[in-house]
Design an enzyme around this catalytic site. Structure first.
Site: not given
Length: 277
Positions: A18, A20, A192
């Protein structure tokens, strides 16, 4: 440690990241809001709204209803934006805005996976106009991102062609595994957000990075490793370690409504399913 160099007699493997708050410390699209304002794409009110969205994003407090409201707002906002202008703005400001917020720990992981012979794939809800150049900056082998419909006039129509979010990320990972010959049981994934649990479940080595509360609970329950990334660093301070020329990116998506490559918050888009290009 990630283990020894891959045995090339075995099926290929990859590490799926991922973007961001996993590889970079902020929202990739929201980070460009000031540049889009200076380029005449958004007004002061939109800059303030994206600043607030960045705050909510960093705090991890956006719920589904907020995401849906922002999706509608941003999809309408980008309608009519010239795609080439967006790409030029991103190219001109990429190093100033993104380079300083790349996590040193993530950059090191990317190096380790490449050294071990694994492909590195960025899988992001942000738009391709933003994610592709960031992927090139990082030396990623492939990119999966959100795609907006572009009209014959070269401008965004405001419609979403492909949305890389939640289950569709996992679908993209599985399709890449089928086309590239990856053995998912030996692949790695990093995120996250609890929205990426389907992607993390798709591989044999899932990792939670700076996890939100929901993902932390899930990781603890499943005994997934939890990593803490907190040292942003400029890539030029780490070179030549990350100077490996990137291979052509496989773009499985592009910018989500206005959001994607612009005033941002692409992670607010609707759960529209589509085929990865």
């Amino acid at each position: 440690m990630l283990g020894l160099v891959e045995n090339h007699s075995l099926p290929r493997t990859a590490a799926f990241f991922d973007l961001d708050k996993t590889v970079i410390a902020k929202s990739s699209t929201l980070t460009f809001s000031k540049s889009f304002y200076q380029g005449g794409l958004i007004n002061r009110r939109a800059v303030l709204r994206t600043a607030y969205a960045q705050f909510v994003f960093m705090a991890g407090g956006a719920d589904h209803d907020q995401m849906e409201r922002m999706r509608a707002y941003l999809s309408a906002l980008c309608r009519g934006w010239n795609v080439q202008q967006v790409k030029e703005i991103v190219a001109e400001t990429l190093h100033d805005l993104i380079d300083p917020i790349i996590y040193d720990e993530a950059a090191s992981l990317i190096e380790e996976h490449h050294t071990a012979g694994r492909d590195v794939v960025i899988v992001s809800t942000s738009g391709a106009e933003v994610v592709e150049p960031i992927g090139e900056l990082l030396g990623a082998d492939r990119v999966v991102a959100t795609r907006m419909v572009v009209g014959e006039d070269g401008c965004f129509t405001g419609e979403v062609e492909y949305y890389a979010y939640g289950p569709t990320k996992a679908e993209a990972v599985k399709e890449l595994a089928a086309s590239e010959g990856y053995d998912l049981a030996r692949c790695y994934a990093y995120s996250d957000s609890a929205t990426d649990v389907p992607m993390l479940e798709a591989v044999g080595h899932p990792h939670a990075v700076n996890p939100d509360r929901a993902l932390r609970r899930e990781a603890l329950a499943r005994s997934w490793p939890i990593l803490d990334f907190h040292r942003p660093v400029r890539l030029k301070q780490r070179l030549p370690a990350l100077s490996v020329p990137p291979r052509p990116a496989l773009v499985a998506a592009a910018a989500i409504g206005a959001a994607a490559a612009t005033a941002g918050l692409v992670w607010y888009a609707s759960k529209r399913r589509a085929t990865v290009v």
